[in-house]
Design a protein around this motif. Structure first.
Motif, PDB file in Angstrom:
ATOM      1  N   ALA A 275     -24.435  35.101-102.482  1.00  0.00           N
ATOM      2  CA  ALA A 275     -25.159  34.793-103.722  1.00  0.00           C
ATOM      3  C   ALA A 275     -24.270  35.079-104.925  1.00  0.00           C
ATOM      4  CB  ALA A 275     -26.440  35.619-103.815  1.00  0.00           C
ATOM      5  N   GLU A 276     -24.489  34.291-105.978  1.00  0.00           N
ATOM      6  CA  GLU A 276     -23.744  34.454-107.225  1.00  0.00           C
ATOM      7  C   GLU A 276     -24.738  34.627-108.369  1.00  0.00           C
ATOM      8  OE1 GLU A 276     -21.454  30.853-107.313  1.00  0.00           O
ATOM      9  OE2 GLU A 276     -19.902  31.693-106.032  1.00  0.00           O
ATOM     10  N   LEU A 277     -24.362  35.477-109.341  1.00  0.00           N
ATOM     11  CA  LEU A 277     -25.227  35.775-110.481  1.00  0.00           C
ATOM     12  C   LEU A 277     -24.607  35.186-111.743  1.00  0.00           C
ATOM     13  CD1 LEU A 277     -27.716  37.364-111.566  1.00  0.00           C
ATOM     14  CD2 LEU A 277     -26.171  39.322-111.850  1.00  0.00           C
ATOM     15  N   TYR A 278     -25.444  34.484-112.511  1.00  0.00           N
ATOM     16  CA  TYR A 278     -25.019  33.868-113.765  1.00  0.00           C
ATOM     17  C   TYR A 278     -26.002  34.235-114.861  1.00  0.00           C
ATOM     18  CZ  TYR A 278     -21.964  31.144-110.791  1.00  0.00           C
ATOM     19  OH  TYR A 278     -21.001  30.784-109.884  1.00  0.00           O
ATOM     20  N   GLY A 279     -25.603  34.007-116.107  1.00  0.00           N
ATOM     21  CA  GLY A 279     -26.503  34.320-117.203  1.00  0.00           C
ATOM     22  C   GLY A 279     -26.168  33.581-118.478  1.00  0.00           C
ATOM     23  N   ILE A 280     -27.137  33.580-119.362  1.00  0.00           N
ATOM     24  CA  ILE A 280     -26.939  33.171-120.750  1.00  0.00           C
ATOM     25  C   ILE A 280     -27.170  34.437-121.553  1.00  0.00           C
ATOM     26  CG2 ILE A 280     -27.808  31.789-122.670  1.00  0.00           C
ATOM     27  CD1 ILE A 280     -28.596  29.643-120.653  1.00  0.00           C
ATOM     28  N   ILE A 281     -26.158  34.876-122.275  1.00  0.00           N
ATOM     29  CA  ILE A 281     -26.211  36.150-122.996  1.00  0.00           C
ATOM     30  C   ILE A 281     -26.184  35.871-124.497  1.00  0.00           C
ATOM     31  CG2 ILE A 281     -25.042  38.359-123.352  1.00  0.00           C
ATOM     32  CD1 ILE A 281     -23.775  37.917-120.546  1.00  0.00           C
ATOM     33  N   TYR A 282     -27.105  36.497-125.204  1.00  0.00           N
ATOM     34  CA  TYR A 282     -27.143  36.351-126.658  1.00  0.00           C
ATOM     35  C   TYR A 282     -27.719  37.610-127.288  1.00  0.00           C
ATOM     36  CZ  TYR A 282     -31.993  35.005-125.654  1.00  0.00           C
ATOM     37  OH  TYR A 282     -33.288  34.979-125.204  1.00  0.00           O
ATOM     38  N   ASN A 283     -27.463  37.794-128.578  1.00  0.00           N
ATOM     39  CA  ASN A 283     -27.966  38.949-129.323  1.00  0.00           C
ATOM     40  C   ASN A 283     -29.150  38.549-130.178  1.00  0.00           C
ATOM     41  OD1 ASN A 283     -26.074  40.918-128.441  1.00  0.00           O
ATOM     42  ND2 ASN A 283     -24.548  39.970-129.770  1.00  0.00           N
ATOM     43  N   VAL A 284     -30.126  39.449-130.252  1.00  0.00           N
ATOM     44  CA  VAL A 284     -31.303  39.245-131.092  1.00  0.00           C
ATOM     45  C   VAL A 284     -31.303  40.352-132.136  1.00  0.00           C
ATOM     46  CG1 VAL A 284     -33.818  39.193-131.150  1.00  0.00           C
ATOM     47  CG2 VAL A 284     -32.602  38.214-129.210  1.00  0.00           C
ATOM     48  N   ASN A 285     -31.349  39.968-133.399  1.00  0.00           N
ATOM     49  CA  ASN A 285     -31.416  40.934-134.496  1.00  0.00           C
ATOM     50  C   ASN A 285     -32.767  40.813-135.170  1.00  0.00           C
ATOM     51  OD1 ASN A 285     -28.666  41.801-134.220  1.00  0.00           O
ATOM     52  ND2 ASN A 285     -28.047  39.899-135.198  1.00  0.00           N
ATOM     53  N   SER A 286     -33.393  41.962-135.434  1.00  0.00           N
ATOM     54  CA  SER A 286     -34.664  41.947-136.143  1.00  0.00           C
ATOM     55  C   SER A 286     -34.756  43.177-137.029  1.00  0.00           C
ATOM     56  CB  SER A 286     -35.830  41.909-135.157  1.00  0.00           C
ATOM     57  OG  SER A 286     -35.791  43.038-134.314  1.00  0.00           O
ATOM     58  N   SER A 287     -35.618  43.091-138.022  1.00  0.00           N
ATOM     59  CA  SER A 287     -35.820  44.211-138.939  1.00  0.00           C
ATOM     60  C   SER A 287     -37.149  44.870-138.641  1.00  0.00           C
ATOM     61  CB  SER A 287     -35.805  43.725-140.389  1.00  0.00           C
ATOM     62  OG  SER A 287     -34.539  43.213-140.696  1.00  0.00           O
ATOM     63  N   GLY A 288     -37.117  46.179-138.589  1.00  0.00           N
ATOM     64  CA  GLY A 288     -38.337  46.941-138.349  1.00  0.00           C
ATOM     65  C   GLY A 288     -38.877  47.521-139.645  1.00  0.00           C
ATOM     66  N   ALA A 289     -39.776  48.472-139.518  1.00  0.00           N
ATOM     67  CA  ALA A 289     -40.374  49.128-140.681  1.00  0.00           C
ATOM     68  C   ALA A 289     -39.305  49.854-141.479  1.00  0.00           C
ATOM     69  CB  ALA A 289     -41.447  50.104-140.215  1.00  0.00           C
ATOM     70  N   GLY A 290     -39.398  49.774-142.774  1.00  0.00           N
ATOM     71  CA  GLY A 290     -38.448  50.448-143.639  1.00  0.00           C
ATOM     72  C   GLY A 290     -37.091  49.776-143.703  1.00  0.00           C
ATOM     73  N   GLY A 291     -37.004  48.543-143.230  1.00  0.00           N
ATOM     74  CA  GLY A 291     -35.748  47.795-143.306  1.00  0.00           C
ATOM     75  C   GLY A 291     -34.738  48.171-142.243  1.00  0.00           C
ATOM     76  N   ILE A 292     -35.164  48.906-141.218  1.00  0.00           N
ATOM     77  CA  ILE A 292     -34.254  49.293-140.141  1.00  0.00           C
ATOM     78  C   ILE A 292     -33.935  48.058-139.302  1.00  0.00           C
ATOM     79  CG2 ILE A 292     -33.992  50.684-138.058  1.00  0.00           C
ATOM     80  CD1 ILE A 292     -35.930  52.702-139.331  1.00  0.00           C
ATOM     81  N   SER A 293     -32.651  47.815-139.110  1.00  0.00           N
ATOM     82  CA  SER A 293     -32.216  46.651-138.337  1.00  0.00           C
ATOM     83  C   SER A 293     -32.041  47.042-136.874  1.00  0.00           C
ATOM     84  CB  SER A 293     -30.906  46.128-138.902  1.00  0.00           C
ATOM     85  OG  SER A 293     -30.472  45.016-138.177  1.00  0.00           O
TER      86      SER A 293
END
Length: 195
Positions: free
Chosen positions: A105-123
């Motif tokens: 078996a072989e493992l593959y992926g699509i990798i990406y970053n998700v950025n979001s802002s929380g309470a108080g402007g914390i990223s």
């Protein structure tokens, strides 16, 4: 005046779309299914790859279905390998990063970053991996989704039903899905014999 505003609007939209969704040309080694190897610069474009041997050359389009594998150099001097597969129940080819090769078996992926802002402007920044697995006996690849998606563990258990020892380790929580699938696929290749 309306004409100038309209032109400005179209230029802004074009700039925004190029800035947001355009992948840069990267040093690339492309091995075609014909056996030919192309070395130059390229980037992913919809259902194919735009390639050029040097910066002055006009790029040309290579359909994903024509590529055996692709290696691209990223900013951290990391050479990543990608392969192109049809996903179950689809005729379209997808570019997937090779995460783990194996005998069964072989493992593959699509990798990406998700950025979001929380309470108080914390990223908050998080890396997301959408997992795909292909057993060597299969012609198409199977999509499993991100590791914390609904039904993820059950999909993995059903997929690897041909290896009771692995299923036992998953159910006993020796392998936790939140850690990803690398250990699971590695165990399958070393300890299971589906043939």
């Amino acid at each position: 005046m309306k004409f100038k505003i309209l032109i400005f609007f179209f230029i802004a939209i074009n700039f925004y779309s190029n800035a947001q969704f355009s992948e840069p040309y990267r040093y690339s080694i492309i091995v075609l299914k014909t056996g030919d190897t192309l070395v130059g610069y390229g980037k992913t474009k919809n259902k194919g790859f735009k390639y050029r041997a040097h910066s002055n050359m006009k790029p040309y389009f290579i359909d994903f279905s024509e590529i055996d594998y692709l290696q691209q150099l990223y900013s951290n001097k990391n050479l990543k390998t990608f392969k192109f597969f049809q996903i179950n129940h689809s005729i379209q080819y997808f570019k997937l990063e090779e995460l783990l090769k194996g005998k069964y078996a072989e493992l593959y992926g699509i990798i990406y970053n998700v950025n979001s802002s929380g309470a108080g402007g914390i990223s908050i920044s998080q890396t997301v991996v959408k997992y795909y697995i292909k057993k060597v006996s299969e012609s198409k690849i199977t999509y499993f989704g991100p590791k914390l998606s609904v039904g993820f563990k059950e999909k993995i258990i059903n997929y690897f039903a041909d290896c009771p020892e692995l299923i036992k380790k998953i159910e006993n929580k020796d392998f936790r899905m939140r850690d990803g699938l690398e250990q699971v696929v590695e165990f399958y290749n070393k300890n299971c014999n589906p043939e």
